[in-house]
Each structure stands twice: as structure tokens, then as C-alpha cells.
Design a protein around this motif. Structure first.
Motif, PDB file in Angstrom:
ATOM      1  N   ARG A 192      20.336  43.797  -0.602  1.00 52.77           N
ATOM      2  CA  ARG A 192      21.098  44.786   0.166  1.00 52.77           C
ATOM      3  C   ARG A 192      22.276  45.365  -0.612  1.00 52.77           C
ATOM      4  N   HIS A 193      22.366  44.996  -1.881  1.00 58.88           N
ATOM      5  CA  HIS A 193      23.449  45.534  -2.705  1.00 58.88           C
ATOM      6  C   HIS A 193      23.246  47.034  -2.882  1.00 58.88           C
ATOM      7  N   VAL A 194      24.346  47.765  -2.937  1.00 58.51           N
ATOM      8  CA  VAL A 194      24.282  49.222  -3.020  1.00 58.51           C
ATOM      9  C   VAL A 194      23.503  49.691  -4.252  1.00 58.51           C
ATOM     10  N   ASP A 195      23.628  49.006  -5.373  1.00 56.21           N
ATOM     11  CA  ASP A 195      22.891  49.404  -6.584  1.00 56.21           C
ATOM     12  C   ASP A 195      21.392  49.162  -6.428  1.00 56.21           C
ATOM     13  N   THR A 196      21.032  48.059  -5.808  1.00 50.11           N
ATOM     14  CA  THR A 196      19.619  47.766  -5.564  1.00 50.11           C
ATOM     15  C   THR A 196      19.021  48.824  -4.642  1.00 50.11           C
ATOM     16  N   LEU A 197      19.758  49.172  -3.616  1.00 49.07           N
ATOM     17  CA  LEU A 197      19.272  50.184  -2.672  1.00 49.07           C
ATOM     18  C   LEU A 197      19.156  51.552  -3.333  1.00 49.07           C
ATOM     19  N   ALA A 198      20.068  51.875  -4.231  1.00 48.67           N
ATOM     20  CA  ALA A 198      20.012  53.176  -4.915  1.00 48.67           C
ATOM     21  C   ALA A 198      18.764  53.279  -5.789  1.00 48.67           C
ATOM     22  N   ILE A 199      18.442  52.207  -6.498  1.00 48.23           N
ATOM     23  CA  ILE A 199      17.256  52.228  -7.352  1.00 48.23           C
ATOM     24  C   ILE A 199      15.986  52.268  -6.492  1.00 48.23           C
ATOM     25  N   LYS A 200      16.002  51.558  -5.364  1.00 51.32           N
ATOM     26  CA  LYS A 200      14.854  51.630  -4.452  1.00 51.32           C
ATOM     27  C   LYS A 200      14.666  53.068  -3.971  1.00 51.32           C
ATOM     28  N   ASN A 201      15.764  53.737  -3.684  1.00 52.82           N
ATOM     29  CA  ASN A 201      15.697  55.134  -3.276  1.00 52.82           C
ATOM     30  C   ASN A 201      15.089  55.986  -4.386  1.00 52.82           C
ATOM     31  N   ASN A 202      15.532  55.767  -5.627  1.00 56.99           N
ATOM     32  CA  ASN A 202      15.006  56.530  -6.754  1.00 56.99           C
ATOM     33  C   ASN A 202      13.504  56.307  -6.921  1.00 56.99           C
ATOM     34  N   LEU A 203      13.066  55.071  -6.758  1.00 60.05           N
ATOM     35  CA  LEU A 203      11.640  54.783  -6.838  1.00 60.05           C
ATOM     36  C   LEU A 203      10.901  55.477  -5.697  1.00 60.05           C
ATOM     37  N   GLY A 204      11.496  55.491  -4.519  1.00 57.11           N
ATOM     38  CA  GLY A 204      10.881  56.182  -3.385  1.00 57.11           C
ATOM     39  C   GLY A 204      10.689  57.665  -3.658  1.00 57.11           C
ATOM     40  N   VAL A 205      11.684  58.294  -4.273  1.00 59.21           N
ATOM     41  CA  VAL A 205      11.580  59.714  -4.627  1.00 59.21           C
ATOM     42  C   VAL A 205      10.440  59.919  -5.622  1.00 59.21           C
ATOM     43  N   LEU A 206      10.369  59.045  -6.618  1.00 59.08           N
ATOM     44  CA  LEU A 206       9.307  59.136  -7.615  1.00 59.08           C
ATOM     45  C   LEU A 206       7.925  58.995  -6.966  1.00 59.08           C
ATOM     46  N   LEU A 207       7.776  58.027  -6.090  1.00 61.46           N
ATOM     47  CA  LEU A 207       6.489  57.813  -5.418  1.00 61.46           C
ATOM     48  C   LEU A 207       6.120  59.009  -4.540  1.00 61.46           C
ATOM     49  N   GLU A 208       7.110  59.608  -3.907  1.00 57.64           N
ATOM     50  CA  GLU A 208       6.856  60.798  -3.096  1.00 57.64           C
ATOM     51  C   GLU A 208       6.358  61.942  -3.980  1.00 57.64           C
ATOM     52  N   GLU A 209       6.988  62.118  -5.141  1.00 60.55           N
ATOM     53  CA  GLU A 209       6.549  63.161  -6.072  1.00 60.55           C
ATOM     54  C   GLU A 209       5.126  62.895  -6.552  1.00 60.55           C
ATOM     55  N   MET A 210       4.815  61.626  -6.813  1.00 60.30           N
ATOM     56  CA  MET A 210       3.462  61.264  -7.241  1.00 60.30           C
ATOM     57  C   MET A 210       2.452  61.594  -6.142  1.00 60.30           C
ATOM     58  N   ALA A 211       2.806  61.320  -4.899  1.00 56.45           N
ATOM     59  CA  ALA A 211       1.910  61.596  -3.776  1.00 56.45           C
ATOM     60  C   ALA A 211       1.670  63.093  -3.634  1.00 56.45           C
ATOM     61  N   ARG A 212       2.730  63.884  -3.770  1.00 56.68           N
ATOM     62  CA  ARG A 212       2.574  65.338  -3.678  1.00 56.68           C
ATOM     63  C   ARG A 212       1.664  65.861  -4.781  1.00 56.68           C
TER      64      ARG A 212
END
Length: 107
Positions: free
Chosen positions: A42-62
Motif C-alpha cells: 500500500r506504499h505510495v510508490d508501489t501503488l504508482a508503479i502498479k498504476n503505470n503497469l495498468g496504463v501499459l496493459l491498457e495500451e497493450m489491450a487497445r
């Protein structure tokens, strides 16, 4: 060390920007795993990187969806060209156009 992980996360973003999606994904996942162990899930840095990975996965899906649509469109152009060619020959302007569009779509 947290700074090293931050730098690795930045590098993953650079790889993504350069189009190395596989490399970026692997590095994002590596950083998430290390940050989860060192900083907590739940650390802010961990959550930020998870967000970045989520954006990448969304781009891959598109991109995957677009590739599917491109293939479908190319198939329709080919089918239309085949039918029109049977009626009017291979030099018909509609046939030439449809075949060109299918090639343009990469199929």
C-alpha cells in the motif's frame, strides 16, 4: 534500495516510450514485486508503479483490439475484391482499390 527501485521504474517508463513493451512490462513487474516486499503493497510508490503497469496493459489491450479490427477489415476488403473480380476482372478499379486497402492494413 527505494531510490534504485524508483530509477528502475523510470527506466521501465523510458522503455515503454521507446516501444519496448515487453521490456517495460517485465521491469514494471520486477519493481512492483521488490517494492511490495520492501515498502509494502500500500506504499505510495508501489501503488504508482502498479498504476503505470495498468496504463501499459491498457495500451497493450487497445493495440490488440486494433490489430483484430485491422485483420477483419482486410478480410472484408479481400472478400469484396474477390467477388467484384469474378464479375469485372482483376483490373476493375474497385478490385484494385480493395486489394490496395487490404495490403495497406497489413493482411
Amino acid at each position: 534500495h527505494p531510490s534504485t527501485l524508483g530509477t528502475k521504474g523510470n527506466l521501465a517508463g523510458v522503455l515503454e516510450g521507446l516501444g519496448d513493451i515487453t521490456g517495460a512490462r517485465g521491469l514494471f513487474e520486477e519493481v512492483i514485486e521488490a517494492q511490495t516486499q520492501q515498502l509494502g503493497p500500500r506504499h505510495v510508490d508501489t501503488l504508482a508503479i502498479k498504476n503505470n503497469l495498468g496504463v501499459l496493459l491498457e495500451e497493450m489491450a487497445r493495440a490488440a483490439e486494433q490489430n483484430g479490427a485491422r485483420a477483419e477489415a482486410a478480410g472484408l476488403y479481400r472478400a469484396a475484391a474477390d467477388m467484384q473480380e469474378a464479375r469485372n476482372g482483376k483490373d476493375d478499379k474497385y478490385v484494385v482499390h480493395c486489394r490496395a486497402k487490404a495490403r495497406e492494413l497489413g493482411a
